[in-house]
Scaffold this motif. Structure first.
Motif, mmCIF file in Angstrom:
data_model
loop_
_atom_site.group_PDB
_atom_site.id
_atom_site.type_symbol
_atom_site.label_atom_id
_atom_site.label_comp_id
_atom_site.label_asym_id
_atom_site.label_seq_id
_atom_site.Cartn_x
_atom_site.Cartn_y
_atom_site.Cartn_z
ATOM 1 N N ILE A 87 1.007 -1.140 -0.218
ATOM 2 C CA ILE A 87 0.081 -0.011 -0.171
ATOM 3 C C ILE A 87 1.093 1.465 0.457
ATOM 4 C CG2 ILE A 87 -1.988 1.294 1.492
ATOM 5 C CD1 ILE A 87 -3.343 -1.329 1.673
ATOM 6 N N GLY A 88 1.931 1.325 1.062
ATOM 7 C CA GLY A 88 2.469 2.355 0.499
ATOM 8 C C GLY A 88 3.153 2.786 -0.247
ATOM 9 N N VAL A 89 4.406 1.811 -0.974
ATOM 10 C CA VAL A 89 4.548 2.751 -1.802
ATOM 11 C C VAL A 89 4.241 3.015 -3.563
ATOM 12 C CG1 VAL A 89 4.045 0.063 -2.949
ATOM 13 C CG2 VAL A 89 6.468 0.815 -3.772
ATOM 14 N N ASN A 90 2.495 2.625 -3.371
ATOM 15 C CA ASN A 90 0.732 2.761 -4.446
ATOM 16 C C ASN A 90 0.980 4.391 -3.529
ATOM 17 O OD1 ASN A 90 1.602 0.529 -7.426
ATOM 18 N ND2 ASN A 90 1.573 -0.568 -4.669
ATOM 19 N N THR A 91 1.487 5.432 -2.937
ATOM 20 C CA THR A 91 0.206 6.273 -2.914
ATOM 21 C C THR A 91 0.953 7.249 -2.756
ATOM 22 O OG1 THR A 91 2.307 6.296 -0.943
ATOM 23 C CG2 THR A 91 0.328 5.565 0.152
ATOM 24 N N ARG A 92 2.250 7.490 -3.171
ATOM 25 C CA ARG A 92 2.437 8.294 -4.089
ATOM 26 C C ARG A 92 4.141 8.670 -4.927
ATOM 27 N NH1 ARG A 92 4.944 12.571 -1.073
ATOM 28 N NH2 ARG A 92 3.748 13.883 -2.491
ATOM 29 N N GLY A 93 4.081 9.792 -5.755
ATOM 30 C CA GLY A 93 4.841 9.234 -6.844
ATOM 31 C C GLY A 93 6.791 9.243 -5.703
ATOM 32 N N LEU A 94 7.091 9.691 -5.182
ATOM 33 C CA LEU A 94 7.614 9.165 -4.698
ATOM 34 C C LEU A 94 8.219 8.215 -3.064
ATOM 35 C CD1 LEU A 94 9.605 13.040 -3.571
ATOM 36 C CD2 LEU A 94 10.015 11.584 -5.155
ATOM 37 N N SER A 95 7.065 7.621 -2.584
ATOM 38 C CA SER A 95 7.320 6.209 -2.526
ATOM 39 C C SER A 95 8.167 5.184 -2.281
ATOM 40 C CB SER A 95 5.695 5.612 -2.471
ATOM 41 O OG SER A 95 4.418 6.881 -1.856
ATOM 42 N N ALA A 96 8.458 4.596 -3.821
ATOM 43 C CA ALA A 96 8.876 3.557 -4.120
ATOM 44 C C ALA A 96 10.530 4.359 -3.798
ATOM 45 C CB ALA A 96 9.354 3.638 -5.430
ATOM 46 N N LEU A 97 10.584 5.126 -3.690
ATOM 47 C CA LEU A 97 12.485 5.953 -3.084
ATOM 48 C C LEU A 97 12.580 5.596 -1.133
ATOM 49 C CD1 LEU A 97 15.446 6.677 -3.408
ATOM 50 C CD2 LEU A 97 14.245 9.302 -3.579
#
Length: 561
Positions: free
Chosen positions: A241-251
């Motif tokens: 869920i966290g990685v799919n919240t905002r544009g920089l979340s993957a970082l």
């Protein structure tokens, strides 16, 4: 003469379900208390009262209706949403950027209706996962109740991940300082954003949960398989869920996963990755990350800000060279960091100065002490996180400024702030736990009370900003508010009952945190965990990041290393 065997007169206590014992009790109570606390923020903040909330509300309402992007236009992506959602974009932002204007300038909400309108959203290209999770109440309600319901759903998500982090921290040997780290990370603006339709706080809490979960798994390597399974599943859900919240979340996710691995030797890392649940967790997080990266690449959500063809307006310093953006963020580090602690409304309402002073004192003291006492891999981890916390925002802004202007806000760095100061507080705790027990208890009570007063002061100031504007004196603001929250006010008492309710909810939540700090490890974790978490002989003697371990005596206090 034979004596009769003594009769056991003790009353047998009814068995407590497993999910209400130990770590599960901590989890559920934390989730309930945090949800209640942030819900007060949610219902006392006017519609469109947080940064970019109209865009996020329109996006959420459109995504659950199958419109994932919409039609591009100079003002944003055009989508079809209920009328009461569509009107939030213009009519209800009359007080934005004007902290002396109360929310009474908003028109009366639209009458209950099933009508739909076309509305723009600047969040049209954003990843849809968060909006799918929070937008469904708009399918049920036909008036502004749907907006407040979306906020409560977002509150529940944010609290869910924070509760997992707390339940993990409660099992650590230095749990007093682990809990302090959680409390320092949960700043007033974190609660404010968690109560809005905005993915910022869900991102921060979910990735913080991944970070704390990873540290707990790594430092509690003898945990029973069933407990490890629970933590692995929780980390996987939070990560996906966290990685799919905002544009920089993957970082931020990459940092949350990789930074704790610094604590492991090569042999320990190989041992960890051979465990089945760790493999499953890694696969699930990788799948969630793959979707997030695929969405980023296909939607060009980050690149859109660097492409002038889609800009309706220029941001400040648009067209400047990369080094200008880097320099501005480095030189303005402390000013931007205020947004991590308290910058409310549409970035127009700073927290009171004592709130900034308290967080500056705590974070500064923790940083100096931790850097002085940490050694080895822990020092490397803390130094790495510190460097990333300072440099990454500057690097990102430097890459963005030429094509997109000056866009960075302090709140974007919340995930790294929470990870860094959890690490530093636990590290400092290794030294502080050598102090007399009474001094540690007294200090923890003082810090928790101070944090509570700061939260209450910030909440009251923001409430005054929305009800009367900041140019109104306290006596009038308290008793005669111009704007009234949905539940109304009591004549003659104004917003005083709301402030008292928040103070009570805050006091109960912090009291529970103090109970966790003062509870012995064998009372905090289940017997299953307590029996299994033996001291790891491979760990260094100064293991500041080691968890709570049970001893052969249930009431024994762990000896500081």
């Amino acid at each position: 003469m034979n004596r009769a065997a003594p009769t056991d007169t003790r009353t047998t206590r009814p068995a407590v379900p497993a999910f209400l014992r130990g770590r599960w009790r901590v989890f559920f109570v934390s989730w309930l208390l945090l949800t209640g606390l942030m819900s007060i923020w949610a219902i006392t903040t006017p519609v469109s009262g947080s940064p970019d909330e109209p865009a996020h509300m329109v996006k959420a309402a459109s995504v659950v209706r199958g419109q994932f992007i919409g039609e591009n236009s100079p003002s944003g992506h055009q989508v079809q949403v209920p009328a009461y959602i569509g009107e939030t974009t213009d009519k209800r932002t009359c007080f934005a950027f004007q902290n002396k204007v109360s929310a009474t300038c908003q028109p009366a909400p639209a009458a209950e209706s099933n009508a739909t309108v076309t509305a723009p959203t600047t969040a049209g290209l954003y990843n849809p996962v968060y909006y799918l999770l929070v937008g469904w109440p708009t399918l049920i309600f036909t008036d502004t109740t749907g907006i407040y319901a979306m906020r409560i759903v977002s509150v529940a998500l944010t609290s869910l991940f924070m509760a997992f982090a707390i339940s993990c921290a409660a099992t650590w040997r230095v749990r007093r300082y682990a809990m302090m780290g959680v409390l320092i990370g949960a700043t007033p603006v974190f609660l404010f954003l968690g109560a809005a339709v905005n993915p910022n706080a869900v991102e921060a809490s979910s990735l913080f949960a991944v970070f704390v979960g990873m540290l707990t798994i790594i430092t509690q390597r003898t945990t029973p398989p069933s407990v490890l399974m629970e933590r692995g599943i929780a980390v996987a859900i939070a990560g996906m869920i966290g990685v799919n919240t905002r544009g920089l979340s993957a970082l931020w996710l990459a940092i949350a996963v990789l930074a704790p691995l610094i604590l492991l030797s090569g042999a320990q890392l190989l041992e960890l990755i051979r465990k089945r649940i760790v493999i499953i967790t890694a696969i699930l997080v990788a799948l969630g990350s793959a979707f997030a990266i695929l969405w980023l690449l296909s939607s060009n959500v980050l690149g859109a800000g660097i492409d002038d063809t889609n800009l309706d307006r220029k941001y400040p310093l648009y067209g400047q060279p990369w080094w200008m953006g880097f320099r501005i963020l480095i030189m303005g580090f402390f000013d931007y960091s205020k947004g991590i602690v308290g910058l409310f409304g549409w970035l127009d309402t700073p927290a009171p100065e004592p709130v900034y002073f308290l967080w500056a004192t705590l974070t500064g003291g923790v940083f100096i002490l931790a850097m002085a006492v940490l050694r080895g891999r822990k020092l490397i981890m803390a130094t790495t996180l510190t460097a990333l916390f300072i440099l990454l925002p500057a690097i990102i802004q430097g890459m963005y400024i030429t094509g997109g202007g000056l866009i960075w806000q302090g709140r974007y760095n919340l995930p790294l702030f929470m990870m860094l100061f959890f690490t530093l507080t636990v590290g400092a705790g290794e030294y502080l736990q050598r102090a007399p027990a009474y001094a540690q208890k007294r200090a923890s009570v003082i810090v928790v009370i101070a944090l509570g007063l700061a939260h209450l002061y910030a909440f009251t100031e923001v409430l005054r900003r929305f009800t009367t504007g900041l140019d109104t004196g306290w006596p009038q603001a308290l008793r005669y508010p111009e704007w009234k929250p949905p539940l109304g006010t009591i004549p003659g008492l104004g917003i005083i009952p709301i402030i008292c309710t928040y103070a009570l909810a805050l006091a109960v939540t912090l009291w529970f945190c103090l109970r966790i700090m003062r509870t012995r490890p064998t009372e905090t974790v289940t017997p299953e965990v307590a029996d299994a978490d033996t001291v790891d002989t491979e760990a260094p003697a100064d293991a500041a990041l080691e968890p709570a371990h049970a001893t052969s005596e249930p009431n024994a206090t762990p000896t500081p290393h």
